[in-house]
Design a protein around this motif. Structure first.
Motif, PDB file in Angstrom:
ATOM      1  N   VAL A 186       0.834  -1.440  -0.082  1.00  0.00           N
ATOM      2  CA  VAL A 186       0.066   0.179  -0.777  1.00  0.00           C
ATOM      3  C   VAL A 186       0.988   1.655  -0.495  1.00  0.00           C
ATOM      4  O   VAL A 186       2.378   1.436   0.415  1.00  0.00           O
ATOM      5  N   THR A 226      -1.418   6.481   2.588  1.00  0.00           N
ATOM      6  CA  THR A 226      -2.906   5.080   3.140  1.00  0.00           C
ATOM      7  C   THR A 226      -2.097   4.378   3.721  1.00  0.00           C
ATOM      8  O   THR A 226      -2.970   4.553   5.472  1.00  0.00           O
ATOM      9  N   TYR A 227      -0.824   3.961   4.323  1.00  0.00           N
ATOM     10  CA  TYR A 227      -0.644   3.035   5.701  1.00  0.00           C
ATOM     11  C   TYR A 227      -0.537   4.515   6.589  1.00  0.00           C
ATOM     12  O   TYR A 227      -1.040   4.064   7.063  1.00  0.00           O
ATOM     13  N   VAL A 271      -5.727  -5.313   4.412  1.00  0.00           N
ATOM     14  CA  VAL A 271      -4.346  -5.148   5.109  1.00  0.00           C
ATOM     15  C   VAL A 271      -4.194  -5.626   6.358  1.00  0.00           C
ATOM     16  O   VAL A 271      -3.302  -6.133   6.727  1.00  0.00           O
TER      17      VAL A 271
END
Length: 74
Positions: free
Chosen positions: A29, A33-34, A48
């Protein structure tokens, strides 16, 4: 429970001395986003959660704060 989850994934990353970018690459990712997942700005999708559990070698229950017992998911 939400806050605990974010604290746990942050603590795991920091304990491993990793950056957002490194974990993002490992679970496929983008870094931003993380970072949103870790800060609670975005919900963690099931895939995830599973990728993080595999990456850190812990159970999804541990990531979700449903247990304080560190168990591997392998």
């Amino acid at each position: 429970m939400e806050t605990r989850r974010f604290e746990r994934i942050r603590a795991l990353r920091e304990d491993a001395d990793l950056t957002h970018a490194a974990v993002g690459r490992a679970i496929n990712v983008p870094q931003r986003t993380y970072a949103y997942y870790e800060s609670g700005q975005r919900m963690l999708p099931p895939q995830v959660l599973c990728a993080l559990a595999d990456f850190y070698g812990v159970s999804v229950d541990d990531l979700l704060g449903r247990t304080d017992v560190r168990e591997t998911n392998r």
